[in-house]
Design an enzyme around this catalytic site. Sequence first.
Site, PDB file in Angstrom:
ATOM      1  N   ASP A 158       0.821  -1.207   0.000  1.00  0.00           N
ATOM      2  CA  ASP A 158       0.000   0.000   0.000  1.00  0.00           C
ATOM      3  C   ASP A 158       0.860   1.264   0.000  1.00  0.00           C
ATOM      4  O   ASP A 158       0.577   2.206  -0.739  1.00  0.00           O
ATOM      5  CB  ASP A 158      -0.931  -0.010   1.212  1.00  0.00           C
ATOM      6  CG  ASP A 158      -1.848   1.190   1.265  1.00  0.00           C
ATOM      7  OD1 ASP A 158      -2.978   1.102   0.779  1.00  0.00           O
ATOM      8  OD2 ASP A 158      -1.422   2.246   1.796  1.00  0.00           O
TER       9      ASP A 158
ATOM     10  N   PHE B 103      -5.432   2.311   0.301  1.00  0.00           N
ATOM     11  CA  PHE B 103      -5.703   1.630  -0.960  1.00  0.00           C
ATOM     12  C   PHE B 103      -5.847   0.125  -0.785  1.00  0.00           C
ATOM     13  O   PHE B 103      -6.524  -0.519  -1.584  1.00  0.00           O
ATOM     14  CB  PHE B 103      -4.624   1.974  -1.990  1.00  0.00           C
ATOM     15  CG  PHE B 103      -4.626   3.437  -2.365  1.00  0.00           C
ATOM     16  CD1 PHE B 103      -5.816   4.119  -2.557  1.00  0.00           C
ATOM     17  CD2 PHE B 103      -3.438   4.135  -2.505  1.00  0.00           C
ATOM     18  CE1 PHE B 103      -5.830   5.470  -2.890  1.00  0.00           C
ATOM     19  CE2 PHE B 103      -3.440   5.481  -2.839  1.00  0.00           C
ATOM     20  CZ  PHE B 103      -4.633   6.153  -3.031  1.00  0.00           C
ATOM     21  N   ASP B 104      -5.242  -0.448   0.254  1.00  0.00           N
ATOM     22  CA  ASP B 104      -5.536  -1.842   0.587  1.00  0.00           C
ATOM     23  C   ASP B 104      -7.008  -1.991   0.965  1.00  0.00           C
ATOM     24  O   ASP B 104      -7.698  -2.905   0.495  1.00  0.00           O
ATOM     25  CB  ASP B 104      -4.665  -2.302   1.755  1.00  0.00           C
ATOM     26  CG  ASP B 104      -3.355  -2.927   1.311  1.00  0.00           C
ATOM     27  OD1 ASP B 104      -3.294  -3.453   0.186  1.00  0.00           O
ATOM     28  OD2 ASP B 104      -2.393  -2.896   2.089  1.00  0.00           O
ATOM     29  N   VAL B 105      -7.481  -1.098   1.827  1.00  0.00           N
ATOM     30  CA  VAL B 105      -8.879  -1.174   2.266  1.00  0.00           C
ATOM     31  C   VAL B 105      -9.819  -0.942   1.090  1.00  0.00           C
ATOM     32  O   VAL B 105     -10.796  -1.694   0.891  1.00  0.00           O
ATOM     33  CB  VAL B 105      -9.145  -0.152   3.387  1.00  0.00           C
ATOM     34  CG1 VAL B 105     -10.627  -0.111   3.735  1.00  0.00           C
ATOM     35  CG2 VAL B 105      -8.326  -0.495   4.633  1.00  0.00           C
TER      36      VAL B 105
END
Length: 392
Positions: A149, A177-179
């Site tokens: 991320d 951005f992972d989430v």
Amino acid sequence: MAGDAHPEQDRGRGPLAGLLVADFSRILAGPYASMLLADMGAEVVKVEGPAGDDTRTWSPPLRGDVATYYLGMNRNKRSIALDFRDAEDRAVAQELAARADILLENFRPGGLVKFGLDYDSVAAGNPAVVYASISGFGSGGGAALPGYDLIVQAISGLMSLTGDPDGPPYRSGISVFDVMSGMQAAIGVLAALEHRNRTGRGQHVEVNLLSTALSGMVNHTSAYVAGGVVPQRMGNAHPSLFPYEPLPTADGDLIVTAGNNGQFAALCKVLGVPELAADPRFGTNQERTANREQLRPLLVERLRTRGRMHWFRELLDAGVPCGPINTVEEGVAFAEQLGLDPVVRVGEGERAVPSVRNPITFSESPARYDLPPPGLDEHGEQLRAWLTSPRR
């Protein structure tokens, strides 16, 4: 569904009850996506390597001897530890994939081919499978790039937007951005399931962090691609609105937003300076934004006469959006005050774990909170027995 159901699978709860998810993902984006599906009733089998998901050891903080990082995205799952290099374990993994409605993975693109767990291999025996892949930079030219991320925050341009104008770039306070990619993967899976319901065919769903980032930066990427403007760091200021930032009061900052002329007029009235709303320098949002350096000190002069909670109540009563800058503890407490019940207990008895409620509310099929985050290979014996028995 493909194959036969797990004996404990159909709980009759949640809109996804009756669906089996083979979760070959780890770290954050994939496990977050599979947790969302599990909350909605899907039976999720979390496949881990012999050493377990890396986030089990990402600490501090800890709850007991388990990292709270891991606990935050792994409820409602069963764990089985498999070494894909071992022929028997690999056969178990392939059988799970063959029975799954959904397979979720975030290996480097192409990394599962040698194990017969890539999309083409799985779909050959399970054509109805919805196979979701999450990567950092896609399966083309960016396939070999590491998908962390923080790296995506840097490469996408987000860090160039975060921080004070004259200071260094900063990462977001969360792995944003992972989430977001986990959410996009869940959306893609649900859409593909609807397509399967209509056609009987599964498909390969691909999500990558960089594309998610460029989409998720909405107005900033639009400023460039549609307007030719390269956005820059502005601290807490907004490039297109004012006021829309923290403003100091007598005892701390308060976020104050006025997204239209009516809200700005109400703000000025509460602050005791109604004449500012009629000032030609501040008559429209465009004018307020262009003249923010003149307007800001006039608002701050009035805000500094009282504390932030005084203005919070007064401005909300007048219809002006605003809010104090809380700690995470205060944010959870505020949600509790509003009756949102943000904290749930997952599981029962001594093993119950506090967790943050799924943000979606269903009137007919509520989210479930049955299983606490599993220990490594906690359900391995049970799952091996099931996966090595003949399909019904």
